[in-house]
Design a protein around this motif. Structure first.
Motif, PDB file in Angstrom:
ATOM      1  N   SER A   1      25.851  13.683  24.323  1.00 38.05           N
ATOM      2  CA  SER A   1      25.472  14.396  23.092  1.00 38.05           C
ATOM      3  C   SER A   1      26.615  14.640  22.117  1.00 38.05           C
TER       4      SER A   1
ATOM      5  N   ARG B   1      31.020  19.649  26.889  1.00 37.90           N
ATOM      6  CA  ARG B   1      32.272  19.219  26.239  1.00 37.90           C
ATOM      7  C   ARG B   1      33.018  20.412  25.647  1.00 37.90           C
TER       8      ARG B   1
ATOM      9  N   VAL C   1      27.384  21.113  25.053  1.00 35.97           N
ATOM     10  CA  VAL C   1      27.880  22.387  25.583  1.00 35.97           C
ATOM     11  C   VAL C   1      28.960  22.135  26.638  1.00 35.97           C
TER      12      VAL C   1
ATOM     13  N   GLY D   1      19.570  22.741  30.742  1.00 36.99           N
ATOM     14  CA  GLY D   1      18.547  23.273  29.844  1.00 36.99           C
ATOM     15  C   GLY D   1      17.837  24.454  30.456  1.00 36.99           C
TER      16      GLY D   1
ATOM     17  N   ASN E   1      17.747  15.094  34.218  1.00 40.04           N
ATOM     18  CA  ASN E   1      16.686  14.819  35.180  1.00 40.04           C
ATOM     19  C   ASN E   1      17.043  15.333  36.581  1.00 40.04           C
TER      20      ASN E   1
HETATM   21  C1  LIG Z   1      18.381  12.858  29.344  1.00 42.14           C
HETATM   22  C2  LIG Z   1      18.353  14.335  29.536  1.00 42.14           C
HETATM   23  C3  LIG Z   1      17.776  14.863  30.670  1.00 42.14           C
HETATM   24  C4  LIG Z   1      17.761  16.243  30.869  1.00 42.14           C
HETATM   25  N1  LIG Z   1      17.221  16.731  32.035  1.00 42.14           N
HETATM   26  C5  LIG Z   1      17.275  18.064  32.275  1.00 42.14           C
HETATM   27  C6  LIG Z   1      16.785  18.597  33.505  1.00 42.14           C
HETATM   28  O1  LIG Z   1      16.330  17.884  34.390  1.00 42.14           O
HETATM   29  N2  LIG Z   1      16.863  19.931  33.696  1.00 42.14           N
HETATM   30  C7  LIG Z   1      17.392  20.767  32.748  1.00 42.14           C
HETATM   31  O2  LIG Z   1      17.457  21.980  32.989  1.00 42.14           O
HETATM   32  N3  LIG Z   1      17.873  20.290  31.588  1.00 42.14           N
HETATM   33  C8  LIG Z   1      17.827  18.969  31.327  1.00 42.14           C
HETATM   34  N4  LIG Z   1      18.317  18.474  30.145  1.00 42.14           N
HETATM   35  C9  LIG Z   1      18.943  19.413  29.192  1.00 42.14           C
HETATM   36  C10 LIG Z   1      20.451  19.431  29.373  1.00 42.14           C
HETATM   37  O3  LIG Z   1      20.839  19.766  30.702  1.00 42.14           O
HETATM   38  C11 LIG Z   1      21.066  20.453  28.421  1.00 42.14           C
HETATM   39  O4  LIG Z   1      20.714  20.108  27.099  1.00 42.14           O
HETATM   40  C12 LIG Z   1      22.573  20.512  28.556  1.00 42.14           C
HETATM   41  O5  LIG Z   1      23.094  21.389  27.583  1.00 42.14           O
HETATM   42  C13 LIG Z   1      23.175  19.118  28.367  1.00 42.14           C
HETATM   43  O6  LIG Z   1      24.580  19.188  28.440  1.00 42.14           O
HETATM   44  P1  LIG Z   1      25.446  18.889  27.141  1.00 42.14           P
HETATM   45  O7  LIG Z   1      25.058  19.952  26.132  1.00 42.14           O
HETATM   46  O8  LIG Z   1      26.844  18.995  27.574  1.00 42.14           O
HETATM   47  O9  LIG Z   1      25.071  17.531  26.647  1.00 42.14           O
HETATM   48  C14 LIG Z   1      18.326  17.119  29.907  1.00 42.14           C
HETATM   49  C15 LIG Z   1      18.908  16.565  28.746  1.00 42.14           C
HETATM   50  C16 LIG Z   1      18.928  15.193  28.577  1.00 42.14           C
HETATM   51  C17 LIG Z   1      19.602  14.635  27.332  1.00 42.14           C
END
Ligand SMILES: Cc1cc2nc3c(=O)[nH]c(=O)nc-3n(C[C@H](O)[C@H](O)[C@H](O)COP(=O)(O)O)c2cc1C
Length: 208
Positions: A12, A19, A17, A140, A96
């Motif tokens: 992302s 990073r 978050v 998430g 996932n």
């Molecule tokens: C492809 C994808 C799959 C995700 N799968 C999940 C999940 O299984 N469970 C969850 O709680 N959040 C899930 N999320 C949300 C991410 O964990 C959340 O947005 C988190 O902040 C991502 O980290 P980042 O902000 O460093 O990119 C998913 C996000 C993406 C892009």
């Protein structure tokens, strides 16, 4: 010289978050101890190629073709970064219920028999002892407690993979409920930052 290897894996970019928090960990440690050396590997922006029938032997066997030699070279390079590190800081979002494929593919390159683990009659033995890992997990949803903890395939998996290589000193920093709206997101980031301040003091003391 204390070496830190920083491995990000969010896809992302600047919205990530993990990073943001990984950068906080690095900034806090280097502020407290300017002598540390930092190496970065970005598996989100520049993923390593997945293993395929054309290159897998370079990592799991003896390389013969150009593609196999390339995968061996990359594996050696990633292993070199890992071996040189005293502390490894991972940015590991939950995708996932598990790991981003970039980070998953990285493990395929560094989990090499005879290099990072060995087998004997006593069972598997990790060879990268004496290192510590800090893993920033962004999610998430919420998995720290309640029924959803059973579907957290991220943290136990990372812990196992690192432990399999002998890295057993692992600290997790969780930022959860990132998908629950802006307030929850800010709260999660603030909570993780408090933990990071405490953790950075410990790492800087070790690096001194
Ligand atoms: C492809 C994808 C799959 C995700 N799968 C999940 C999940 O299984 N469970 C969850 O709680 N959040 C899930 N999320 C949300 C991410 O964990 C959340 O947005 C988190 O902040 C991502 O980290 P980042 O902000 O460093 O990119 C998913 C996000 C993406 C892009």
């Amino acid at each position: 010289m204390h070496n830190i290897l920083v491995i990000n894996s969010s896809v992302s970019g600047n919205d990530s978050v993990s990073r943001l928090l990984v950068a906080d960990v690095v900034a806090a440690v280097t502020r407290l101890n300017p002598g540390v050396r930092v190496t970065e590997r970005d598996l989100g922006a520049k993923p390593v190629p997945h293993l395929t029938a054309d290159n897998v032997e370079g990592v799991r066997g003896s390389p013969a073709t150009d593609e196999e030699h390339q995968s061996r070279k990359l594996s050696d390079q990633l292993l070199g970064e890992l071996r040189a590190a005293d502390t490894i800081i991972f940015g590991a979002p939950m995708y996932n219920f598990g790991l981003p494929t970039g980070l998953r593919a990285w493990f395929d390159y560094v989990l090499r028999a005879g290099e990072t683990f060995s087998y004997s009659e006593a069972g598997p033995k990790g060879l990268l002892v004496g290192r510590r890992a800090i893993v920033v997990e962004s999610r998430g949803g919420f998995y720290s407690d309640g029924p959803s903890s059973a579907i957290d395939f991220q943290e136990p998996y990372i812990l196992h993979l690192l432990g399999f290589m002998g890295i057993t000193d692992v600290t997790f920093i969780r930022a959860e409920k990132i998908g629950f709206g802006p307030e929850a997101r800010e709260e999660a980031i603030a909570g993780a930052r408090e933990e990071i301040v405490r953790l950075a003091r410990r790492v800087a003391a070790l690096a001194a």
